[in-house]
Scaffold this active site. Sequence first.
Site, short mmCIF file in Angstrom:
data_model
loop_
_atom_site.label_atom_id
_atom_site.label_comp_id
_atom_site.label_asym_id
_atom_site.label_seq_id
_atom_site.Cartn_x
_atom_site.Cartn_y
_atom_site.Cartn_z
N LYS A 150 3.20 -7.55 -11.89
CA LYS A 150 1.90 -8.25 -11.90
C LYS A 150 1.86 -8.99 -13.22
O LYS A 150 1.79 -8.35 -14.28
CB LYS A 150 0.76 -7.24 -11.91
CG LYS A 150 0.50 -6.51 -10.63
CD LYS A 150 -0.65 -5.53 -10.84
CE LYS A 150 -0.85 -4.70 -9.60
NZ LYS A 150 -1.66 -3.50 -9.89
N LYS A 174 -3.95 3.09 -0.31
CA LYS A 174 -4.32 3.76 -1.56
C LYS A 174 -4.45 5.25 -1.25
O LYS A 174 -5.06 5.62 -0.23
CB LYS A 174 -5.66 3.22 -2.05
CG LYS A 174 -5.59 1.78 -2.51
CD LYS A 174 -4.79 1.68 -3.78
CE LYS A 174 -4.87 0.31 -4.38
NZ LYS A 174 -4.05 0.19 -5.58
N GLU A 233 4.13 4.29 -5.00
CA GLU A 233 3.84 3.53 -6.22
C GLU A 233 3.03 4.35 -7.22
O GLU A 233 2.01 4.94 -6.87
CB GLU A 233 3.05 2.28 -5.79
CG GLU A 233 2.76 1.31 -6.91
CD GLU A 233 2.05 0.06 -6.41
OE1 GLU A 233 1.86 -0.09 -5.18
OE2 GLU A 233 1.66 -0.77 -7.24
N ASP A 261 0.10 3.94 -2.69
CA ASP A 261 -0.16 3.68 -4.11
C ASP A 261 -1.17 4.69 -4.64
O ASP A 261 -2.29 4.77 -4.14
CB ASP A 261 -0.70 2.25 -4.27
CG ASP A 261 -0.96 1.88 -5.72
OD1 ASP A 261 -0.59 2.65 -6.62
OD2 ASP A 261 -1.52 0.78 -5.94
N SER A 307 -3.25 -4.60 1.02
CA SER A 307 -3.53 -3.33 0.36
C SER A 307 -4.85 -2.80 0.90
O SER A 307 -5.86 -3.50 0.88
CB SER A 307 -3.61 -3.57 -1.15
OG SER A 307 -4.02 -2.40 -1.80
N GLY A 320 -0.85 -7.21 -6.87
CA GLY A 320 -2.05 -8.05 -6.82
C GLY A 320 -3.18 -7.40 -7.57
O GLY A 320 -3.25 -6.17 -7.68
N LYS A 326 -0.17 -1.34 2.63
CA LYS A 326 -0.15 -0.35 1.53
C LYS A 326 -1.44 0.44 1.58
O LYS A 326 -2.52 -0.15 1.69
CB LYS A 326 0.01 -1.10 0.22
CG LYS A 326 -0.47 -0.38 -1.03
CD LYS A 326 0.02 -1.09 -2.27
CE LYS A 326 -1.03 -1.10 -3.37
NZ LYS A 326 -0.54 -1.77 -4.59
N ASP A 350 4.23 0.66 -11.51
CA ASP A 350 3.30 -0.47 -11.68
C ASP A 350 2.72 -0.37 -13.09
O ASP A 350 3.25 -0.95 -14.04
CB ASP A 350 2.22 -0.39 -10.58
CG ASP A 350 1.06 -1.36 -10.77
OD1 ASP A 350 1.07 -2.16 -11.72
OD2 ASP A 350 0.10 -1.33 -9.96
#
Length: 369
Positions: A262, A163, A213, A188, A135, A290, A161, A238
């Site tokens: 998670k 952000k 996400e 995400d 990430s 995570g 991934k 999420d």
Amino acid sequence: MKIERVEFRRVLLPYVAPFETSGWRETGSYAIIVKLEAEGITAWGESPVGASPFYNEENHNTARTILTDYLTPMLLQVDLASPWDVTPALAKVRGNRMAKCALEFTVWDWFARKQGVSLAKLLGGVRDRVPVGVSVGIQKDIPTLLKVVENHINEGYGRVKLKIKPGWDIEPTRAVRERWPDLLLQVDANSIYRLEDAAHLAQLDAFNLLLIEQPLAHDDIFDHAKLKPRLRAPLCLDESIVSPEHARWAIEMDACDIINIKPSRIGGLGDSVKIHDMAQAAGLKVWHGGMLETGIGRTLNVALASLPNFVLPGDISANSRYFIRDIVTNPFELNADSTLTVLSGVGNGALVDEDYLEAVTQERWEAVA
Ligand code: NPG
């Protein structure tokens, strides 16, 4: 089993580099580490609760208060026949799932040790390696982002991934996709957009993403159901999925294609297994998220991700991606095929470096039956 003693430590374990999302920036882990004793067996667990209440409503101070005043005294009263008994025993306390997971995770480790099996086996794991990715937090500019991604690809990560946030979404994603046309790529948003942004988010469909996400609010399912038909990329939830009931609502409302599991957000491994099974029955894929866990929490993530419906790569990097030195002596190393090897030893498999744990402990407290 009756718990005889529980010791909690709040650590401050520095990250190799600050981690930045659409809503916050953290420079180290404020995790709560748990050591539990009963019948001569010592078990370990972790709540990866953060410094600030920006991912969800909890932080390490709220977790400490709820653990000390409610959860630990409640659990010390109970005779536990299995780790599945923990969540019902704590159900009277609403929410506070990151606090609850500290105890629930540790009791799972205790029962795995008691039965002489690995945590992965006790949870129903079927794989000996789990696919993982990395990430990548928000960077200061696109050249820096490309360099960071390149470094991770060179380390062997096969899935990335990014952000994203308003002003850092379409162009960074385009830049990474143009540079690596075949990379497994996902984004995400950590709840920063609104349904009105649907057309803007649909521009991400040009980049062949594995998933988008949590674009909308942290506690929303309804608007995600409205957004889903407006995106081609699979929509993943999420933050919104905090319990098996929330998963059922999302499935029945057709609010997502994929669920990020998670166990700390959900409050335990037991409810995570329930969501895994429910998603599998409904034909939805899951993957393991995570929370920048220390080496103890990371073992739980890898164990859980060995269940059959974790079919997309998890946000479970090697320990060295986050920590120069971790509080375990057996950190995960990335395999050449972008996987981590599931630990097969008894319990969660974390070999805790108690000297270093002591060195990074900021506060310690305990409860005795
Ligand atoms: O590799 O553990 C990891 C980090 C993965 O991006 C990651 N986690 O929103 O999913 C997230 C994000 C996060 C980090 C959330 C810290 C909360 C706290």
